[in-house]
Design an enzyme around this catalytic site. Sequence first.
Site, PDB file in Angstrom:
ATOM      1  N   GLN A 342       0.707  -1.119   0.149  1.00  0.00           N
ATOM      2  CA  GLN A 342       0.115   0.075   0.141  1.00  0.00           C
ATOM      3  C   GLN A 342       0.826   1.312  -0.102  1.00  0.00           C
ATOM      4  O   GLN A 342       2.148   1.194   0.259  1.00  0.00           O
ATOM      5  CB  GLN A 342      -0.937  -0.030   1.240  1.00  0.00           C
ATOM      6  CG  GLN A 342      -0.224  -0.154   2.685  1.00  0.00           C
ATOM      7  CD  GLN A 342      -0.734  -0.646   3.588  1.00  0.00           C
ATOM      8  OE1 GLN A 342      -1.908  -1.494   3.616  1.00  0.00           O
ATOM      9  NE2 GLN A 342      -0.815   0.099   4.800  1.00  0.00           N
ATOM     10  N   ASP A 377      -4.693   8.385   4.412  1.00  0.00           N
ATOM     11  CA  ASP A 377      -3.277   8.333   4.306  1.00  0.00           C
ATOM     12  C   ASP A 377      -3.016   7.346   3.556  1.00  0.00           C
ATOM     13  O   ASP A 377      -1.508   7.195   3.280  1.00  0.00           O
ATOM     14  CB  ASP A 377      -2.407   8.664   5.713  1.00  0.00           C
ATOM     15  CG  ASP A 377      -2.639   7.507   6.587  1.00  0.00           C
ATOM     16  OD1 ASP A 377      -3.737   6.685   6.460  1.00  0.00           O
ATOM     17  OD2 ASP A 377      -1.910   7.127   7.479  1.00  0.00           O
ATOM     18  N   ASP A 413       1.734  -7.875   5.577  1.00  0.00           N
ATOM     19  CA  ASP A 413       0.482  -7.294   6.162  1.00  0.00           C
ATOM     20  C   ASP A 413      -0.781  -7.678   5.183  1.00  0.00           C
ATOM     21  O   ASP A 413      -0.568  -7.232   3.959  1.00  0.00           O
ATOM     22  CB  ASP A 413       0.874  -5.744   6.286  1.00  0.00           C
ATOM     23  CG  ASP A 413      -0.218  -5.082   7.045  1.00  0.00           C
ATOM     24  OD1 ASP A 413      -0.268  -5.157   7.973  1.00  0.00           O
ATOM     25  OD2 ASP A 413      -1.047  -4.240   6.352  1.00  0.00           O
ATOM     26  N   GLU A 442       0.092 -12.346   7.711  1.00  0.00           N
ATOM     27  CA  GLU A 442      -0.661 -11.724   8.753  1.00  0.00           C
ATOM     28  C   GLU A 442      -2.014 -11.591   8.198  1.00  0.00           C
ATOM     29  O   GLU A 442      -2.419 -10.501   7.850  1.00  0.00           O
ATOM     30  CB  GLU A 442      -0.132 -10.254   9.170  1.00  0.00           C
ATOM     31  CG  GLU A 442      -0.626  -9.596  10.448  1.00  0.00           C
ATOM     32  CD  GLU A 442      -1.648  -8.594   9.993  1.00  0.00           C
ATOM     33  OE1 GLU A 442      -2.442  -8.115  10.990  1.00  0.00           O
ATOM     34  OE2 GLU A 442      -1.874  -8.126   8.788  1.00  0.00           O
TER      35      GLU A 442
END
Length: 680
Positions: A342, A377, A413, A442
């Site tokens: 990301q 963000d 992630d 994860e």
Amino acid sequence: MSVPTTISGKSTLSQSTQGQSRVVIERVTPELDGGKFPIKALPGDVVAVEADIFADGHDYLAVVLLYKHASDESWTESGMALLGNDRWGASFIAEKQGRYTYTFEAWIDHLASWQHEVHLKVADGQRITSELLAGATYVDGMLVRAGGKLDGAKARGKKKAEPVEESGDVKVLREMAALFRDESRYDEAVSVAESDQFTFYAARYPERQHVTRYQHELGVEVDRARAGFSTWYCLFPRSAAREEGKHGTFKDVEALLPRISTMGFDVLYLPPIHPIGTAHRKGKNNSVICQPGEPGVPYGIGSAEGGHDAIHSELGTVDEFKHLIAIAANYDMEVAMDLAIQCSPDHPWAKDHPEWFKKRPDGTIQYAENPPKKYQDIYPVYFETDDWQNLWEELKRVLLVWASWGVRIVRVDNPHTKPFAFWEWVIAEVKKEFPDMLFLAEAFTKPKVMQELAKGGFAHSYTYYTWRNTKYELEEYMNELTKGEMRYYFRPNFWPTTHDINPYSLQGGHEPQFLIRYFLAATLSSNYGIYGPSFELMEHIPFPNKEEYLNSEKYEIRYWDWEKTNKLTYLITLVNRIRRENAALQTTNNLTFCAVNDDAIMAYLKISGNNRLLIIVNTDAYNRRAGIVQVPIWQLGIGHDQAYTVHDLLTGAYYTWTGEQNYVELDPYVLPMHLFRIEV
């Protein structure tokens, strides 16, 4: 089981003989999704396989397991044993890291079938002259396979055959064939036909006709040892400074390595260490208003300094990060990086590859959302882009850059929000160049999604352990992980908490509960981790009505008292030492639950060779509990009235027990667990 031998690397089954093949091979275990995925193993593991193998009629079968390492040119063959009801089994040792392949072949064993027929007819008093002549023909075939020539064979192009020195086996087989054809020596021939000598040579020089080969070649992915046994410690490098108000650096992390190593950890996991964007930067407690000086979220990756292949300048340089990796290695510790696919709006990809992101109808890039949560963000990467090949190659390049820095463990992630096909491809591609690379998934999501990720190449997987608290929940979950098909491919990595998750069970800050949750993670699973200083210091205050931390370290730099110790840090250090010294705690699937007549006391046995551990835990963090533990002494080779010693490795105490029924009592305010080593 026969002694393994080497044979050619190709199937012995040709198209022309398929119609004559009579054997069926099915219900193979382990086999994942028809052979699409490999099972997992470690160097030195015994890979045990089984299959239903049978044929029409009553003939005997010959069944072999074939296996080879990717570096081998030919297969190794090992005979399989009949386990009963047409179920056959065999095993091989995965001696080294890399990919093994295995499959099966079977055929009608005419030699064994013939000998069995001879036994039955002789026992019935029948004369078997005709059968002996058929046996002679079988022996002729054995003789040829032993390297001999049949009597009367002429060497072409020569008037007279040159004398050849025959091997001992050829001589024996030639005499045996002659004996079976000599009716004057009938009784002697019958004796040899029924003898172990015939059985021996039939096994050494088998007749393979119309072989059935299993339709799949199955895989075993053998990872290095740390895939099976590891102890993780998570910290944010920016919070590693000893002086409050300062931004931590890699050098500050280096200064913490002796402490972390002394506690017994061998993997230091760092959340993203890349530049952090400023656009829509989040403030304290995920505030959309970022105050001056607030550092932002490390998962908002990318700025003018660079993206996933760059280092946050306040942490240090690439060379300083490499130095951290090298110093950690001196403590037998590895540094794991965090792959979060990301971007901050300031990431170079957002400018150079806008096609890699999903756009709203007004043309702006869509930021990340997990309703009702919003992450203004962060831009999620759009894997359905038409430019997906270049996207995949770029992510592979990033991983190879990390590998060039010395990184060999990657925690990913949210991998469940990216395509399975991508993970299968990129993990395989990276391991071509760096076969010792390990990936941790994860993923806290649907069971089948987590399982697919594990099958697709992740060496470790996060689990539901964080939310399994009662004895019933824990035993049910552990049986699912270790007794069913998941044991072949899903390596659980247990975390009591993470930097994202402050579970409700620990939000009271009750010390015995922290002790229990830690101890269960470290003894049920051979791979576990803690969210370092936060967990050690039993941080527990939640963001209101959420399983998140108030003043989360994700949004601000925290100052930790790295010199502070307590009962939990003592237990962590002690248990990690015990884990290193006892092989039974270095694997997960060697688990047997013991009956206890209390609904809060768990007892489980873990055995590795002569290392036999009995672990007893009071899962009730508020009340003293007592009960009778039923020890499976038959599994330990202990007699019904035999006395034996249990040595508590936590306290040093010794107890003498007799038989299977024994009393335990555990007070959570003293120590809510025993870790017994059984010493007969």
